[in-house]
Design an enzyme around this catalytic site. Sequence first.
Site, PDB file in Angstrom:
ATOM      1  N   ASP A  89       0.856  -1.179   0.000  1.00  0.00           N
ATOM      2  CA  ASP A  89       0.000   0.000   0.000  1.00  0.00           C
ATOM      3  C   ASP A  89       0.902   1.242   0.000  1.00  0.00           C
ATOM      4  O   ASP A  89       2.053   1.167   0.443  1.00  0.00           O
ATOM      5  CB  ASP A  89      -0.886  -0.046   1.251  1.00  0.00           C
ATOM      6  CG  ASP A  89      -1.776   1.164   1.359  1.00  0.00           C
ATOM      7  OD1 ASP A  89      -2.314   1.599   0.326  1.00  0.00           O
ATOM      8  OD2 ASP A  89      -1.925   1.681   2.488  1.00  0.00           O
ATOM      9  N   ASP A 117      -0.277   5.012   0.670  1.00  0.00           N
ATOM     10  CA  ASP A 117      -0.603   6.048   1.649  1.00  0.00           C
ATOM     11  C   ASP A 117      -0.593   5.456   3.063  1.00  0.00           C
ATOM     12  O   ASP A 117      -1.295   4.485   3.326  1.00  0.00           O
ATOM     13  CB  ASP A 117      -1.992   6.612   1.321  1.00  0.00           C
ATOM     14  CG  ASP A 117      -2.101   8.071   1.687  1.00  0.00           C
ATOM     15  OD1 ASP A 117      -1.312   8.535   2.526  1.00  0.00           O
ATOM     16  OD2 ASP A 117      -2.985   8.739   1.128  1.00  0.00           O
TER      17      ASP A 117
HETATM   18 MG   LIG Z   1      -3.018   3.154   3.242  1.00  0.00          MG
END
Ligand SMILES: [Mg+2]
Length: 260
Positions: free
Chosen positions: A8, A10
Site C-alpha cells: 500500500d 498512503d
Molecule cells: Mg493506506
Amino acid sequence: MPKGFLIDQDGVMYVENEMIPGADKFIKTLQKEGIPFTFMTNNSQRSPLDAVRKLQKMGIKVDPENVYTSAMATAHFMGQQFPNGTAFVLGEGGLISSLHEHGFTLVQNDPDFVVVGEGINFTLEMVRKAIDFILGGAKLIATNLDPSPRKAGWNNLGIASVVAMIEAATGKTAFSVGKPSPVMMRQARKHIGLATDEVTVIGDTLATDIQGGVQVGYNTILTLTGMSKREDLSNFPFKPDMIINSIADLTLPLPWWEEK
Ligand SMILES: [Mg+2]
C-alpha cells in the site's frame, strides 16, 4: 520459489507529502535483491504514472509497472462483465484512462454502468443523472468504499460518502472493486505474476489491506505509520501475520519465506 510484495502507498510509504523515514531504503533493497513488488492503491484518481511521480519527488524511483490501482482493477472487472460496454463516470484521471484502455466508451446517456471514483469535479446534477441511469437499469460500481478520514481540509470526500448518497436514492447497492475486494487483491497478484502463497501484503489499514490479504490467503504485515493503531486490532476477527512500527523496520527474509 519467487516471493514478493503488494505494498500500500498512503500511510505505508508516506503520509500526505512526507515520506516515512527509511521507506526508500526498503524499496531499494527489493530492487537490489530482485524481489518483485507492486504498489497497490485504492486511489482511482491517480494513474500509475502519477503515483510514480509522487514517489519520485520523495526520492523513490520505480516504474509505472510497479503500480496497480483500483481504477485498473475496476476497468478490468467491468471489461470481463460487459466487453465494449458504456459507462457514465463520476471520477477522474486514472479511472477514465483505464476505462478507455479496457474498451469502454464514456457516455452521457443510457450507460451499462455508473462508476464512482475519487474526484472533486462532479456536480449534484451529474449525481442526479447517475441516479436516473441506475433506476433505468445501469449497474452501480465503486472503485473502492474508502471512508472519509473525517479530517478538516482533507482533499476528497471518500467514495463511501458519495456512494451512500446514490444508494439511498436508488435502493441499489454498489459493487466495490478496490481493496479489500478479492477482485482487486487477485488482479494485483496477477499483475505481479506470483502465486497466492508467494504474496505478502504490507498495509496500514486493517479494514482494507489486511482484510483483503486475509480473504485471499496472502501473508499480511500491518505497519503502524498510518490509519490503524494497535488498539484497533480488537475490533477485527483476524490479525496480521506481523506488526511493525514502520516499513523501515522490516528485514528480509520474512519468517514465513522459509516455511513454504
Ligand atoms: Mg493506506
